[in-house]
Design a protein around this motif. Structure first.
Motif, mmCIF file in Angstrom:
data_model
loop_
_atom_site.group_PDB
_atom_site.id
_atom_site.type_symbol
_atom_site.label_atom_id
_atom_site.label_comp_id
_atom_site.label_asym_id
_atom_site.label_seq_id
_atom_site.Cartn_x
_atom_site.Cartn_y
_atom_site.Cartn_z
ATOM 1 N N TYR A 79 0.844 -1.143 0.251
ATOM 2 C CA TYR A 79 -0.146 -0.060 -0.079
ATOM 3 C C TYR A 79 0.986 1.090 0.100
ATOM 4 C CZ TYR A 79 -3.267 -3.440 1.698
ATOM 5 O OH TYR A 79 -4.156 -4.643 1.916
ATOM 6 N N LEU A 80 0.344 2.320 -0.454
ATOM 7 C CA LEU A 80 1.062 3.702 -0.495
ATOM 8 C C LEU A 80 0.033 4.580 0.008
ATOM 9 C CD1 LEU A 80 3.661 5.169 -0.875
ATOM 10 C CD2 LEU A 80 2.770 5.726 -3.162
ATOM 11 N N GLN A 81 -0.097 4.991 1.146
ATOM 12 C CA GLN A 81 -0.854 6.192 1.864
ATOM 13 C C GLN A 81 -0.241 7.345 1.487
ATOM 14 O OE1 GLN A 81 -3.833 5.887 3.187
ATOM 15 N NE2 GLN A 81 -3.784 8.218 3.084
ATOM 16 N N MET A 82 -0.706 8.307 0.517
ATOM 17 C CA MET A 82 -0.110 9.505 0.332
ATOM 18 C C MET A 82 -1.026 10.770 0.655
ATOM 19 S SD MET A 82 0.713 8.757 -3.771
ATOM 20 C CE MET A 82 -1.079 8.624 -4.352
ATOM 21 N N ASN A 83 -0.423 11.470 1.533
ATOM 22 C CA ASN A 83 -1.077 12.581 2.311
ATOM 23 C C ASN A 83 -0.508 13.905 1.631
ATOM 24 O OD1 ASN A 83 -2.625 10.914 3.688
ATOM 25 N ND2 ASN A 83 -1.194 10.778 5.329
ATOM 26 N N SER A 84 -1.094 15.372 2.005
ATOM 27 C CA SER A 84 -0.580 16.306 1.681
ATOM 28 C C SER A 84 0.015 16.513 0.044
ATOM 29 C CB SER A 84 0.382 16.816 2.411
ATOM 30 O OG SER A 84 0.070 16.730 4.124
ATOM 31 N N LEU A 85 -0.735 15.844 -0.548
ATOM 32 C CA LEU A 85 -0.568 15.916 -2.198
ATOM 33 C C LEU A 85 -0.369 17.180 -2.704
ATOM 34 C CD1 LEU A 85 -2.679 12.882 -3.003
ATOM 35 C CD2 LEU A 85 -0.193 12.592 -3.301
ATOM 36 N N LYS A 86 0.808 17.169 -3.664
ATOM 37 C CA LYS A 86 1.170 18.511 -4.360
ATOM 38 C C LYS A 86 0.973 17.908 -5.964
ATOM 39 C CE LYS A 86 4.618 19.011 -0.950
ATOM 40 N NZ LYS A 86 6.275 19.396 -0.741
ATOM 41 N N PRO A 87 0.855 19.276 -6.617
ATOM 42 C CA PRO A 87 0.698 19.208 -8.098
ATOM 43 C C PRO A 87 1.950 18.329 -8.769
ATOM 44 C CG PRO A 87 -0.116 21.111 -7.414
ATOM 45 C CD PRO A 87 0.418 20.527 -6.394
ATOM 46 N N GLU A 88 2.953 18.548 -8.167
ATOM 47 C CA GLU A 88 4.120 17.646 -8.509
ATOM 48 C C GLU A 88 4.217 16.318 -8.252
ATOM 49 O OE1 GLU A 88 4.047 20.509 -6.798
ATOM 50 O OE2 GLU A 88 5.876 20.645 -5.229
ATOM 51 N N ASP A 89 3.319 15.520 -7.634
ATOM 52 C CA ASP A 89 3.163 14.288 -7.248
ATOM 53 C C ASP A 89 2.322 13.820 -8.489
ATOM 54 O OD1 ASP A 89 2.392 15.037 -3.917
ATOM 55 O OD2 ASP A 89 4.313 14.162 -4.652
ATOM 56 N N THR A 90 1.760 14.336 -9.312
ATOM 57 C CA THR A 90 1.066 13.878 -10.535
ATOM 58 C C THR A 90 1.947 12.985 -11.503
ATOM 59 O OG1 THR A 90 -0.433 15.636 -10.654
ATOM 60 C CG2 THR A 90 0.135 14.646 -12.695
ATOM 61 N N GLY A 91 1.419 11.773 -11.829
ATOM 62 C CA GLY A 91 2.077 11.043 -12.546
ATOM 63 C C GLY A 91 1.363 9.694 -12.602
ATOM 64 N N VAL A 92 2.061 8.699 -13.467
ATOM 65 C CA VAL A 92 1.660 7.355 -13.355
ATOM 66 C C VAL A 92 2.471 6.533 -12.292
ATOM 67 C CG1 VAL A 92 1.568 5.110 -14.685
ATOM 68 C CG2 VAL A 92 0.896 7.321 -15.727
ATOM 69 N N TYR A 93 1.786 5.934 -11.389
ATOM 70 C CA TYR A 93 2.540 5.088 -10.320
ATOM 71 C C TYR A 93 2.415 3.626 -10.679
ATOM 72 C CZ TYR A 93 2.661 9.492 -7.471
ATOM 73 O OH TYR A 93 2.934 10.420 -6.910
ATOM 74 N N GLN A 116 -2.925 5.964 -12.780
ATOM 75 C CA GLN A 116 -2.900 7.421 -12.822
ATOM 76 C C GLN A 116 -3.141 8.269 -11.413
ATOM 77 O OE1 GLN A 116 -1.585 9.265 -15.484
ATOM 78 N NE2 GLN A 116 -1.463 11.131 -14.065
ATOM 79 N N VAL A 117 -2.235 9.018 -11.119
ATOM 80 C CA VAL A 117 -2.635 9.933 -10.035
ATOM 81 C C VAL A 117 -2.439 11.382 -10.386
ATOM 82 C CG1 VAL A 117 -1.759 10.801 -7.665
ATOM 83 C CG2 VAL A 117 -1.858 8.493 -8.138
ATOM 84 N N THR A 118 -3.435 12.361 -10.340
ATOM 85 C CA THR A 118 -3.458 13.693 -10.792
ATOM 86 C C THR A 118 -3.903 14.326 -9.690
ATOM 87 O OG1 THR A 118 -4.271 12.813 -13.161
ATOM 88 C CG2 THR A 118 -4.481 15.361 -12.536
ATOM 89 N N VAL A 119 -3.064 15.313 -9.248
ATOM 90 C CA VAL A 119 -3.125 16.382 -8.315
ATOM 91 C C VAL A 119 -3.489 18.116 -8.924
ATOM 92 C CG1 VAL A 119 -2.197 17.495 -5.986
ATOM 93 C CG2 VAL A 119 -1.642 14.982 -6.790
ATOM 94 N N SER A 120 -4.396 18.492 -8.746
ATOM 95 C CA SER A 120 -4.820 19.787 -9.254
ATOM 96 C C SER A 120 -4.476 20.848 -8.184
ATOM 97 C CB SER A 120 -6.268 19.779 -9.795
ATOM 98 O OG SER A 120 -7.148 19.449 -8.530
ATOM 99 N N SER A 121 -4.118 21.908 -8.805
ATOM 100 C CA SER A 121 -3.818 23.268 -7.993
ATOM 101 C C SER A 121 -5.180 23.629 -7.476
ATOM 102 C CB SER A 121 -2.792 23.721 -8.460
ATOM 103 O OG SER A 121 -3.021 24.424 -9.585
#
Length: 121
Positions: A79-93, A116-121
């Protein structure tokens, strides 16, 4: 053969959270290391985090304190718990696992299809 199937990607606003899952299945004798990599548009695939059988972990510097990798050995799932996501975290994981298949004599690296993970600003 060994298959890795990821789930949990999506679209989230900056500051939000997502949890990725990756389940390994097939002719598995043992799994050593499991991990996550990210490939942003126009960039090379890069390590996000690894976790080893004994629960030792390592993270890329930009993810320390925000992402947490964990593993359920009984389910061959990471598992990968991702918090406080930023636009620069966007990408294919992509999920990665170092596996010894039942018919193999050595460790091999396997990859999932990516989520795909997409983080919008």
């Amino acid at each position: 053969q060994v298959q890795l199937v990821e789930s949990g990607g999506g679209l989230v606003q900056a500051g939000g959270s997502l949890r990725l899952s990756c389940a390994a299945s097939g002719s598995i004798f043992s799994i050593n290391r499991m991990g996550w990599y990210r490939q942003a548009p126009g960039k090379q695939r890069e390590l996000v985090a690894h976790i080893y059988t004994g629960s030792t972990t390592n993270y890329a510097d930009s993810e320390k304190g925000r992402f947490t990798i964990s593993r359920d050995n009984a389910k061959n799932t990471v598992y990968l718990q991702m918090n406080s996501l930023k636009p620069e975290d966007t990408g294919v994981y992509y999920c990665n696992a170092r596996v010894m298949a039942r018919t193999a004599l050595d460790w091999d690296d396997y990859w999932g299809q990516g989520t795909q993970v997409t983080v919008s600003s």
